[in-house]
Design a protein around this motif. Structure first.
Motif, short mmCIF file in Angstrom:
data_model
loop_
_atom_site.label_atom_id
_atom_site.label_comp_id
_atom_site.label_asym_id
_atom_site.label_seq_id
_atom_site.Cartn_x
_atom_site.Cartn_y
_atom_site.Cartn_z
N GLU A 298 0.84 -1.21 0.00
CA GLU A 298 0.00 0.00 0.00
C GLU A 298 0.87 1.25 0.00
OE1 GLU A 298 -0.25 -2.23 2.63
OE2 GLU A 298 -2.11 -3.29 2.16
N ARG A 299 1.93 1.21 0.81
CA ARG A 299 2.82 2.38 0.90
C ARG A 299 3.52 2.61 -0.43
NH1 ARG A 299 8.21 3.02 3.79
NH2 ARG A 299 8.09 0.76 3.89
N VAL A 300 3.95 1.51 -1.07
CA VAL A 300 4.61 1.62 -2.37
C VAL A 300 3.64 2.19 -3.40
CG1 VAL A 300 5.74 0.33 -4.22
CG2 VAL A 300 6.19 -0.27 -1.84
N ALA A 301 2.37 1.72 -3.37
CA ALA A 301 1.37 2.22 -4.32
C ALA A 301 1.11 3.71 -4.10
CB ALA A 301 0.08 1.42 -4.17
N ILE A 302 1.07 4.14 -2.85
CA ILE A 302 0.85 5.57 -2.56
C ILE A 302 2.03 6.40 -3.08
CG2 ILE A 302 0.70 7.25 -0.68
CD1 ILE A 302 -0.95 5.12 0.85
N GLU A 303 3.24 5.90 -2.87
CA GLU A 303 4.42 6.61 -3.38
C GLU A 303 4.36 6.71 -4.91
OE1 GLU A 303 6.99 8.18 -1.91
OE2 GLU A 303 6.09 7.84 0.06
N ALA A 304 3.89 5.63 -5.55
CA ALA A 304 3.80 5.63 -7.01
C ALA A 304 2.74 6.60 -7.48
CB ALA A 304 3.51 4.22 -7.52
N ILE A 305 1.64 6.71 -6.74
CA ILE A 305 0.57 7.64 -7.11
C ILE A 305 1.05 9.08 -6.96
CG2 ILE A 305 -1.72 8.49 -6.44
CD1 ILE A 305 -2.43 5.56 -5.74
N ARG A 306 1.83 9.35 -5.90
CA ARG A 306 2.35 10.71 -5.72
C ARG A 306 3.17 11.16 -6.92
NH1 ARG A 306 4.46 10.31 0.45
NH2 ARG A 306 2.43 10.45 1.44
N GLY A 307 3.94 10.26 -7.48
CA GLY A 307 4.71 10.58 -8.68
C GLY A 307 5.97 11.38 -8.41
N GLU A 308 6.43 11.42 -7.19
CA GLU A 308 7.65 12.18 -6.87
C GLU A 308 8.90 11.47 -7.37
OE1 GLU A 308 7.44 12.72 -2.65
OE2 GLU A 308 5.78 14.14 -2.78
N LYS A 309 8.82 10.14 -7.47
CA LYS A 309 9.94 9.35 -7.95
C LYS A 309 9.45 8.48 -9.10
CE LYS A 309 12.19 8.99 -3.44
NZ LYS A 309 12.66 8.07 -2.40
N THR A 310 10.36 8.08 -9.94
CA THR A 310 10.00 7.19 -11.04
C THR A 310 9.79 5.78 -10.50
OG1 THR A 310 12.29 6.59 -11.54
CG2 THR A 310 11.39 8.56 -12.65
N LEU A 311 9.18 4.94 -11.33
CA LEU A 311 8.95 3.55 -10.92
C LEU A 311 10.27 2.82 -10.69
CD1 LEU A 311 5.93 2.52 -13.19
CD2 LEU A 311 5.90 3.30 -10.82
N SER A 312 11.27 3.15 -11.48
CA SER A 312 12.59 2.52 -11.31
C SER A 312 13.21 2.92 -9.98
CB SER A 312 13.52 2.92 -12.45
OG SER A 312 13.02 2.44 -13.66
N GLN A 313 13.08 4.19 -9.61
CA GLN A 313 13.62 4.65 -8.33
C GLN A 313 12.89 3.97 -7.16
OE1 GLN A 313 13.03 8.85 -8.84
NE2 GLN A 313 15.17 9.20 -9.49
N LEU A 314 11.57 3.88 -7.28
CA LEU A 314 10.80 3.20 -6.23
C LEU A 314 11.16 1.72 -6.15
CD1 LEU A 314 7.28 4.83 -6.72
CD2 LEU A 314 8.89 5.22 -4.84
N GLY A 315 11.37 1.10 -7.32
CA GLY A 315 11.76 -0.31 -7.35
C GLY A 315 13.08 -0.53 -6.64
N SER A 316 14.03 0.36 -6.85
CA SER A 316 15.32 0.25 -6.17
C SER A 316 15.17 0.48 -4.67
CB SER A 316 16.32 1.27 -6.74
OG SER A 316 16.56 1.01 -8.09
N GLN A 317 14.36 1.44 -4.31
CA GLN A 317 14.18 1.78 -2.89
C GLN A 317 13.51 0.64 -2.13
OE1 GLN A 317 11.96 5.39 -2.23
NE2 GLN A 317 11.75 5.00 -0.04
N PHE A 318 12.44 0.08 -2.70
CA PHE A 318 11.67 -0.95 -1.99
C PHE A 318 12.02 -2.37 -2.41
CE2 PHE A 318 8.92 2.82 -1.70
CZ PHE A 318 8.72 2.86 -0.33
N LYS A 319 12.98 -2.51 -3.33
CA LYS A 319 13.42 -3.81 -3.85
C LYS A 319 12.24 -4.60 -4.43
CE LYS A 319 17.50 -4.22 -0.94
NZ LYS A 319 17.84 -2.86 -1.13
N VAL A 320 11.47 -3.91 -5.27
CA VAL A 320 10.33 -4.50 -5.96
C VAL A 320 10.46 -4.13 -7.43
CG1 VAL A 320 7.80 -4.54 -6.13
CG2 VAL A 320 8.89 -4.27 -3.92
N HIS A 321 10.07 -5.03 -8.30
CA HIS A 321 10.16 -4.76 -9.74
C HIS A 321 9.21 -3.62 -10.12
CE1 HIS A 321 10.23 -5.46 -14.07
NE2 HIS A 321 11.34 -6.18 -13.84
N PRO A 322 9.64 -2.72 -10.98
CA PRO A 322 8.80 -1.58 -11.37
C PRO A 322 7.45 -1.98 -11.98
CG PRO A 322 11.05 -1.23 -12.10
CD PRO A 322 10.99 -2.61 -11.54
#
Length: 136
Positions: free
Chosen positions: A10-34
């Motif tokens: 849920e937290r990852v999805a909220i970060e993705a909705i905010r759009g402050e970081k790219t999906l690749s950056q979020l993937g690296s941060q949370f160790k989840v595939h973009p």
């Protein structure tokens, strides 16, 4: 690189909705595939309008259950009131308590709390047995 987030999707999805970081950056941060993050974001955005519905659709399904429960409560209250009025000791007295034409309580439901068998209500002793009892 695809890993479990342990309930933080849920937290990852909220970060993705905010759009402050790219999906690749979020993937690296949370160790989840973009691509997984994109699926979570899409699912969250699709379910978001349902959260703000005025509640009429949700209440309609709940009212059916409430109506059935209120009906059951009403029926049980009527039966309890009826039973409180009728209390006896002998079987003949209990048989006399059964109201054959009660509009809301069936004969079966009247017999249950009285401890009577419904078939016993229809029993009529034979005349010969009654005459023998009177003699002795």
């Amino acid at each position: 690189m695809t890993g479990e987030v342990d309930g933080d999707d849920e937290r990852v999805a909220i970060e993705a909705i905010r759009g402050e970081k790219t999906l690749s950056q979020l993937g690296s941060q949370f160790k989840v595939h973009p691509i997984q993050i994109a699926k979570w974001r899409k699912a969250a955005l699709e379910q978001l309008p349902e959260l703000f519905v005025d509640g009429h659709a949700r209440k309609a399904s709940g009212e059916v259950d409430n109506d059935a429960l209120y009906e059951e409560i009403g029926r049980l209250k009527v039966e309890l009131d009826w039973l409180k009025k009728k209390s006896a000791c002998s079987i003949d007295e209990m048989r006399a308590l059964v109201d054959w034409e009660h509009p809301e309580i069936s004969i079966r439901r009247q017999c249950e709390p009285l401890g009577l068998n419904r078939s016993g209500l229809y029993y009529k002793p034979a005349r010969a047995a009654r005459a023998a009892d009177e003699r002795y």
